[in-house]
Design a protein around this motif. Structure first.
Motif, PDB file in Angstrom:
ATOM      1  N   LEU A   1      91.869  31.460 -17.655  1.00  0.00           N
ATOM      2  CA  LEU A   1      91.829  30.032 -17.395  1.00  0.00           C
ATOM      3  C   LEU A   1      93.160  29.381 -17.766  1.00  0.00           C
ATOM      4  N   ASP A   2      93.488  28.286 -17.100  1.00  0.00           N
ATOM      5  CA  ASP A   2      94.628  27.436 -17.438  1.00  0.00           C
ATOM      6  C   ASP A   2      95.960  28.186 -17.456  1.00  0.00           C
ATOM      7  N   THR A   3      96.117  29.119 -16.512  1.00  0.00           N
ATOM      8  CA  THR A   3      97.331  29.937 -16.409  1.00  0.00           C
ATOM      9  C   THR A   3      97.703  30.071 -14.937  1.00  0.00           C
ATOM     10  N   VAL A   4      98.939  29.799 -14.596  1.00  0.00           N
ATOM     11  CA  VAL A   4      99.387  29.988 -13.212  1.00  0.00           C
ATOM     12  C   VAL A   4      99.502  31.485 -12.954  1.00  0.00           C
ATOM     13  N   LEU A   5      98.860  31.925 -11.880  1.00  0.00           N
ATOM     14  CA  LEU A   5      98.766  33.345 -11.530  1.00  0.00           C
ATOM     15  C   LEU A   5      99.067  33.545 -10.047  1.00  0.00           C
ATOM     16  N   PRO A   6      99.396  34.784  -9.655  1.00  0.00           N
ATOM     17  CA  PRO A   6      99.382  35.076  -8.217  1.00  0.00           C
ATOM     18  C   PRO A   6      97.946  34.919  -7.716  1.00  0.00           C
ATOM     19  N   HIS A   7      97.772  34.520  -6.486  1.00  0.00           N
ATOM     20  CA  HIS A   7      96.422  34.463  -5.928  1.00  0.00           C
ATOM     21  C   HIS A   7      95.907  35.899  -5.837  1.00  0.00           C
ATOM     22  N   PRO A   8      94.661  36.169  -6.266  1.00  0.00           N
ATOM     23  CA  PRO A   8      94.176  37.549  -6.300  1.00  0.00           C
ATOM     24  C   PRO A   8      94.050  38.224  -4.936  1.00  0.00           C
ATOM     25  N   VAL A   9      93.884  37.464  -3.890  1.00  0.00           N
ATOM     26  CA  VAL A   9      93.771  38.043  -2.548  1.00  0.00           C
ATOM     27  C   VAL A   9      95.006  37.731  -1.707  1.00  0.00           C
ATOM     28  N   TYR A  10      95.531  36.505  -1.800  1.00  0.00           N
ATOM     29  CA  TYR A  10      96.623  36.072  -0.931  1.00  0.00           C
ATOM     30  C   TYR A  10      97.977  35.988  -1.629  1.00  0.00           C
ATOM     31  N   GLY A  11      98.124  36.637  -2.777  1.00  0.00           N
ATOM     32  CA  GLY A  11      99.417  36.696  -3.438  1.00  0.00           C
ATOM     33  C   GLY A  11     100.480  37.311  -2.538  1.00  0.00           C
ATOM     34  N   TRP A  12     100.090  38.250  -1.710  1.00  0.00           N
ATOM     35  CA  TRP A  12     101.048  38.893  -0.785  1.00  0.00           C
ATOM     36  C   TRP A  12     101.633  37.889   0.207  1.00  0.00           C
ATOM     37  N   MET A  13     100.936  36.757   0.391  1.00  0.00           N
ATOM     38  CA  MET A  13     101.411  35.698   1.288  1.00  0.00           C
ATOM     39  C   MET A  13     102.094  34.584   0.501  1.00  0.00           C
ATOM     40  N   SER A  14     102.434  34.845  -0.756  1.00  0.00           N
ATOM     41  CA  SER A  14     103.093  33.879  -1.643  1.00  0.00           C
ATOM     42  C   SER A  14     102.197  32.696  -2.009  1.00  0.00           C
ATOM     43  N   TRP A  15     100.912  32.955  -2.184  1.00  0.00           N
ATOM     44  CA  TRP A  15     100.002  31.942  -2.706  1.00  0.00           C
ATOM     45  C   TRP A  15      99.854  32.174  -4.206  1.00  0.00           C
ATOM     46  N   VAL A  16      99.741  31.071  -4.946  1.00  0.00           N
ATOM     47  CA  VAL A  16      99.513  31.118  -6.383  1.00  0.00           C
ATOM     48  C   VAL A  16      98.217  30.375  -6.687  1.00  0.00           C
ATOM     49  N   CYS A  17      97.745  30.509  -7.917  1.00  0.00           N
ATOM     50  CA  CYS A  17      96.503  29.835  -8.281  1.00  0.00           C
ATOM     51  C   CYS A  17      96.469  29.548  -9.767  1.00  0.00           C
ATOM     52  N   VAL A  18      95.532  28.712 -10.145  1.00  0.00           N
ATOM     53  CA  VAL A  18      95.243  28.460 -11.558  1.00  0.00           C
ATOM     54  C   VAL A  18      93.768  28.095 -11.667  1.00  0.00           C
ATOM     55  N   LEU A  19      93.088  28.738 -12.599  1.00  0.00           N
ATOM     56  CA  LEU A  19      91.688  28.443 -12.857  1.00  0.00           C
ATOM     57  C   LEU A  19      91.607  27.358 -13.919  1.00  0.00           C
ATOM     58  N   ASN A  20      90.847  26.320 -13.629  1.00  0.00           N
ATOM     59  CA  ASN A  20      90.606  25.221 -14.560  1.00  0.00           C
ATOM     60  C   ASN A  20      91.890  24.749 -15.247  1.00  0.00           C
ATOM     61  N   PRO A  21      92.840  24.237 -14.483  1.00  0.00           N
ATOM     62  CA  PRO A  21      94.081  23.785 -15.125  1.00  0.00           C
ATOM     63  C   PRO A  21      93.835  22.627 -16.086  1.00  0.00           C
TER      64      PRO A  21
END
Length: 162
Positions: free
Chosen positions: A101-121
């Motif tokens: 949680l609350d950590t910027v991460l590569p997207h687990p499925v679309y990281g290869w497309m340069s998507w990032v994510c964060v759970l409960n920022p």
């Protein structure tokens, strides 16, 4: 931060965004005037696991994920080279804990497309992703213009609500 606060920020801050709710997520498309059938993905808010995306364990109580489509340069500055595309139903091959949680991460499925994510920022993390949202919005504008040009500049026949 909660999902509705983030959605409000996106819709208030970035012009031309059309939200679409489907598949347990709210997708934000750049599509001013709804000139294209769908527009260009910009960001999503996802609150449940899907058939091909269980890595973040979004079915935990009150857990959601903000997904942002950044460019390759930004992705590389955060995580290095994008990983390879995962097999169908798989996740990208990185050493990240996609449940954090609350950590910027590569997207687990679309990281290869340069998507990032964060759970409960949290508030500080959300401040750090605001420039990523701006980057994604700018990229969506560029892609939109290209697609609109490829479509011959055809505009939607839907009336504009005033």
């Amino acid at each position: 931060m909660d999902e509705s606060s983030i959605a409000r920020y996106i819709l208030d801050r970035f012009p031309g965004i059309v939200p679409v709710q489907a598949w347990g997520e709210t997708s934000f498309f750049y599509n001013p005037g709804r000139a294209l059938p769908r527009g260009v993905y910009f960001a999503t808010l996802k609150s449940s696991d899907g058939d091909n995306d269980r890595a973040s364990q979004l079915d935990r109580p009150s857990v959601f994920r903000l997904n942002i489509g950044v460019g390759k340069a930004i992705y590389r500055s955060l995580f290095g080279a994008p990983p390879g595309r995962p097999a169908a139903g798989g996740v990208v091959d990185t050493a990240h804990d996609f449940t954090a949680l609350d950590t910027v991460l590569p997207h687990p499925v679309y990281g290869w497309m340069s998507w990032v994510c964060v759970l409960n920022p949290g508030p500080a993390t959300f401040e750090s992703v605001k420039p990523l949202l701006a980057e994604a919005h700018g990229l969506a504008e560029q892609k939109f213009r290209k697609r609109l040009g490829a479509a011959g500049g055809v505009r939607s026949m839907r009336p504009t609500v005033t």
